[in-house]
Design a protein around this motif. Structure first.
Motif, PDB file in Angstrom:
ATOM      1  N   ARG A  11       0.864  -1.173   0.000  1.00  0.00           N
ATOM      2  CA  ARG A  11       0.000   0.000   0.000  1.00  0.00           C
ATOM      3  C   ARG A  11       0.901   1.224   0.000  1.00  0.00           C
ATOM      4  NH1 ARG A  11      -5.107   0.148   2.742  1.00  0.00           N
ATOM      5  NH2 ARG A  11      -4.193   1.750   4.061  1.00  0.00           N
ATOM      6  N   MET A  12       0.532   2.215  -0.811  1.00  0.00           N
ATOM      7  CA  MET A  12       1.313   3.449  -0.902  1.00  0.00           C
ATOM      8  C   MET A  12       0.376   4.645  -0.950  1.00  0.00           C
ATOM      9  SD  MET A  12       4.220   2.376  -3.684  1.00  0.00           S
ATOM     10  CE  MET A  12       5.192   3.842  -3.410  1.00  0.00           C
ATOM     11  N   GLU A  13       0.926   5.810  -0.662  1.00  0.00           N
ATOM     12  CA  GLU A  13       0.158   7.054  -0.697  1.00  0.00           C
ATOM     13  C   GLU A  13      -0.350   7.298  -2.118  1.00  0.00           C
ATOM     14  OE1 GLU A  13      -1.018  11.020  -1.060  1.00  0.00           O
ATOM     15  OE2 GLU A  13       0.755  10.273  -2.088  1.00  0.00           O
ATOM     16  N   LYS A  14      -1.588   7.740  -2.223  1.00  0.00           N
ATOM     17  CA  LYS A  14      -2.308   7.825  -3.496  1.00  0.00           C
ATOM     18  C   LYS A  14      -1.615   8.704  -4.545  1.00  0.00           C
ATOM     19  CE  LYS A  14      -6.932   8.823  -5.241  1.00  0.00           C
ATOM     20  NZ  LYS A  14      -8.302   9.188  -4.849  1.00  0.00           N
ATOM     21  N   GLN A  15      -1.239   9.937  -4.189  1.00  0.00           N
ATOM     22  CA  GLN A  15      -0.613  10.818  -5.169  1.00  0.00           C
ATOM     23  C   GLN A  15       0.762  10.298  -5.593  1.00  0.00           C
ATOM     24  OE1 GLN A  15      -2.789  12.325  -2.957  1.00  0.00           O
ATOM     25  NE2 GLN A  15      -4.067  12.895  -4.681  1.00  0.00           N
ATOM     26  N   LEU A  16       1.468   9.661  -4.661  1.00  0.00           N
ATOM     27  CA  LEU A  16       2.769   9.081  -4.980  1.00  0.00           C
ATOM     28  C   LEU A  16       2.633   7.981  -6.030  1.00  0.00           C
ATOM     29  CD1 LEU A  16       5.746   9.302  -4.224  1.00  0.00           C
ATOM     30  CD2 LEU A  16       5.332   7.658  -2.406  1.00  0.00           C
ATOM     31  N   VAL A  17       1.596   7.170  -5.899  1.00  0.00           N
ATOM     32  CA  VAL A  17       1.348   6.112  -6.888  1.00  0.00           C
ATOM     33  C   VAL A  17       1.028   6.717  -8.253  1.00  0.00           C
ATOM     34  CG1 VAL A  17      -0.193   4.209  -7.528  1.00  0.00           C
ATOM     35  CG2 VAL A  17       0.646   4.400  -5.183  1.00  0.00           C
ATOM     36  N   LYS A  18       0.258   7.783  -8.270  1.00  0.00           N
ATOM     37  CA  LYS A  18      -0.050   8.439  -9.543  1.00  0.00           C
ATOM     38  C   LYS A  18       1.217   8.948 -10.216  1.00  0.00           C
ATOM     39  CE  LYS A  18      -4.756   9.875  -8.442  1.00  0.00           C
ATOM     40  NZ  LYS A  18      -5.683  11.011  -8.306  1.00  0.00           N
ATOM     41  N   VAL A  19       2.117   9.552  -9.438  1.00  0.00           N
ATOM     42  CA  VAL A  19       3.379  10.047  -9.994  1.00  0.00           C
ATOM     43  C   VAL A  19       4.234   8.878 -10.491  1.00  0.00           C
ATOM     44  CG1 VAL A  19       5.529  11.262  -9.464  1.00  0.00           C
ATOM     45  CG2 VAL A  19       3.350  12.154  -8.616  1.00  0.00           C
ATOM     46  N   LEU A  20       4.276   7.790  -9.735  1.00  0.00           N
ATOM     47  CA  LEU A  20       5.034   6.616 -10.168  1.00  0.00           C
ATOM     48  C   LEU A  20       4.481   6.045 -11.476  1.00  0.00           C
ATOM     49  CD1 LEU A  20       5.623   4.758  -6.797  1.00  0.00           C
ATOM     50  CD2 LEU A  20       7.400   5.582  -8.351  1.00  0.00           C
ATOM     51  N   LYS A  21       3.169   5.927 -11.569  1.00  0.00           N
ATOM     52  CA  LYS A  21       2.555   5.409 -12.792  1.00  0.00           C
ATOM     53  C   LYS A  21       2.833   6.340 -13.977  1.00  0.00           C
ATOM     54  CE  LYS A  21      -1.247   2.671 -10.914  1.00  0.00           C
ATOM     55  NZ  LYS A  21      -2.713   2.539 -10.846  1.00  0.00           N
ATOM     56  N   GLY A  22       2.741   7.649 -13.748  1.00  0.00           N
ATOM     57  CA  GLY A  22       3.043   8.603 -14.808  1.00  0.00           C
ATOM     58  C   GLY A  22       4.488   8.528 -15.243  1.00  0.00           C
ATOM     59  N   THR A  23       5.386   8.341 -14.298  1.00  0.00           N
ATOM     60  CA  THR A  23       6.814   8.207 -14.612  1.00  0.00           C
ATOM     61  C   THR A  23       7.071   6.939 -15.405  1.00  0.00           C
ATOM     62  OG1 THR A  23       7.389   9.424 -12.602  1.00  0.00           O
ATOM     63  CG2 THR A  23       9.136   8.114 -13.625  1.00  0.00           C
ATOM     64  N   ALA A  24       6.448   5.844 -15.003  1.00  0.00           N
ATOM     65  CA  ALA A  24       6.602   4.586 -15.738  1.00  0.00           C
ATOM     66  C   ALA A  24       6.101   4.743 -17.170  1.00  0.00           C
ATOM     67  CB  ALA A  24       5.849   3.456 -15.022  1.00  0.00           C
ATOM     68  N   GLU A  25       4.968   5.403 -17.338  1.00  0.00           N
ATOM     69  CA  GLU A  25       4.421   5.642 -18.678  1.00  0.00           C
ATOM     70  C   GLU A  25       5.386   6.501 -19.493  1.00  0.00           C
ATOM     71  OE1 GLU A  25       1.952   5.586 -21.938  1.00  0.00           O
ATOM     72  OE2 GLU A  25       1.731   4.395 -20.117  1.00  0.00           O
ATOM     73  N   TYR A  26       5.899   7.561 -18.884  1.00  0.00           N
ATOM     74  CA  TYR A  26       6.851   8.452 -19.566  1.00  0.00           C
ATOM     75  C   TYR A  26       8.089   7.685 -20.027  1.00  0.00           C
ATOM     76  CZ  TYR A  26      10.433  12.053 -20.044  1.00  0.00           C
ATOM     77  OH  TYR A  26      11.463  12.841 -20.502  1.00  0.00           O
ATOM     78  N   LEU A  27       8.548   6.749 -19.193  1.00  0.00           N
ATOM     79  CA  LEU A  27       9.743   5.964 -19.519  1.00  0.00           C
ATOM     80  C   LEU A  27       9.422   4.716 -20.336  1.00  0.00           C
ATOM     81  CD1 LEU A  27      11.570   6.276 -16.081  1.00  0.00           C
ATOM     82  CD2 LEU A  27      12.138   7.461 -18.231  1.00  0.00           C
ATOM     83  N   ASP A  28       8.135   4.517 -20.660  1.00  0.00           N
ATOM     84  CA  ASP A  28       7.679   3.373 -21.451  1.00  0.00           C
ATOM     85  C   ASP A  28       8.088   2.046 -20.815  1.00  0.00           C
ATOM     86  OD1 ASP A  28       6.295   2.196 -23.561  1.00  0.00           O
ATOM     87  OD2 ASP A  28       8.097   2.076 -24.821  1.00  0.00           O
ATOM     88  N   MET A  29       7.771   1.928 -19.527  1.00  0.00           N
ATOM     89  CA  MET A  29       8.039   0.671 -18.824  1.00  0.00           C
ATOM     90  C   MET A  29       6.903   0.389 -17.857  1.00  0.00           C
ATOM     91  SD  MET A  29      11.016   1.739 -16.016  1.00  0.00           S
ATOM     92  CE  MET A  29      12.276   1.812 -17.231  1.00  0.00           C
ATOM     93  N   SER A  30       6.877  -0.810 -17.348  1.00  0.00           N
ATOM     94  CA  SER A  30       5.832  -1.156 -16.385  1.00  0.00           C
ATOM     95  C   SER A  30       6.159  -0.541 -15.025  1.00  0.00           C
ATOM     96  CB  SER A  30       5.710  -2.676 -16.252  1.00  0.00           C
ATOM     97  OG  SER A  30       6.845  -3.193 -15.562  1.00  0.00           O
ATOM     98  N   LEU A  31       5.142  -0.398 -14.199  1.00  0.00           N
ATOM     99  CA  LEU A  31       5.339   0.107 -12.856  1.00  0.00           C
ATOM    100  C   LEU A  31       6.289  -0.812 -12.082  1.00  0.00           C
ATOM    101  CD1 LEU A  31       4.672   2.115 -10.619  1.00  0.00           C
ATOM    102  CD2 LEU A  31       2.626   0.772 -10.123  1.00  0.00           C
ATOM    103  N   GLY A  32       6.137  -2.114 -12.244  1.00  0.00           N
ATOM    104  CA  GLY A  32       7.013  -3.068 -11.566  1.00  0.00           C
ATOM    105  C   GLY A  32       8.469  -2.900 -11.969  1.00  0.00           C
ATOM    106  N   ASP A  33       8.711  -2.730 -13.277  1.00  0.00           N
ATOM    107  CA  ASP A  33      10.084  -2.521 -13.745  1.00  0.00           C
ATOM    108  C   ASP A  33      10.667  -1.229 -13.177  1.00  0.00           C
ATOM    109  OD1 ASP A  33      10.153  -4.872 -15.186  1.00  0.00           O
ATOM    110  OD2 ASP A  33       9.763  -3.913 -17.126  1.00  0.00           O
ATOM    111  N   LEU A  34       9.858  -0.178 -13.134  1.00  0.00           N
ATOM    112  CA  LEU A  34      10.322   1.088 -12.570  1.00  0.00           C
ATOM    113  C   LEU A  34      10.692   0.912 -11.105  1.00  0.00           C
ATOM    114  CD1 LEU A  34      10.741   4.184 -12.770  1.00  0.00           C
ATOM    115  CD2 LEU A  34       8.351   4.417 -12.066  1.00  0.00           C
ATOM    116  N   LEU A  35       9.831   0.279 -10.324  1.00  0.00           N
ATOM    117  CA  LEU A  35      10.102   0.081  -8.903  1.00  0.00           C
ATOM    118  C   LEU A  35      11.336  -0.788  -8.675  1.00  0.00           C
ATOM    119  CD1 LEU A  35       6.457  -0.343  -7.577  1.00  0.00           C
ATOM    120  CD2 LEU A  35       7.985   1.621  -7.261  1.00  0.00           C
ATOM    121  N   GLU A  36      11.494  -1.844  -9.487  1.00  0.00           N
ATOM    122  CA  GLU A  36      12.699  -2.677  -9.372  1.00  0.00           C
ATOM    123  C   GLU A  36      13.953  -1.837  -9.607  1.00  0.00           C
ATOM    124  OE1 GLU A  36      11.122  -7.112 -10.710  1.00  0.00           O
ATOM    125  OE2 GLU A  36      12.090  -5.845 -12.192  1.00  0.00           O
ATOM    126  N   GLY A  37      13.923  -0.997 -10.631  1.00  0.00           N
ATOM    127  CA  GLY A  37      15.076  -0.156 -10.929  1.00  0.00           C
ATOM    128  C   GLY A  37      15.379   0.822  -9.810  1.00  0.00           C
TER     129      GLY A  37
END
Length: 79
Positions: A11-37
């Motif tokens: 579970r994570m803070e809502k706005q933080l998740v939105k920023v993470l998802k947007g960053t993953a989209e910007y970098l053309d990768m999955s959220l899981g791949d972004l978090l692993e990195g």
């Protein structure tokens, strides 16, 4: 490198998740791949996780989603 991935129920803070998802989209990768990195870079502690260009995009996404969190509040968030 062949690895085994597992589902997590974090579970994570809502706005933080939105920023993470947007960053993953910007970098053309999955959220899981972004978090692993992010985690692998944090564990190594050597290189910056993101380029200056990506950090600027993250700042813009934080503004769009109203995310004012930064590292100073780490481990001090309550519900």
């Amino acid at each position: 490198m062949k690895i085994e991935r597992v589902q997590t129920g974090v579970r994570m803070e809502k706005q933080l998740v939105k920023v993470l998802k947007g960053t993953a989209e910007y970098l053309d990768m999955s959220l899981g791949d972004l978090l692993e990195g992010i985690v692998l870079h944090a564990f190594d502690g050597n290189d910056p996780v993101f380029s200056n260009e990506t950090r600027a995009k993250i700042a813009a996404l934080k503004n769009i989603y109203g995310c004012t969190l930064d590292a100073s509040v780490s481990h001090r968030l309550t519900e």
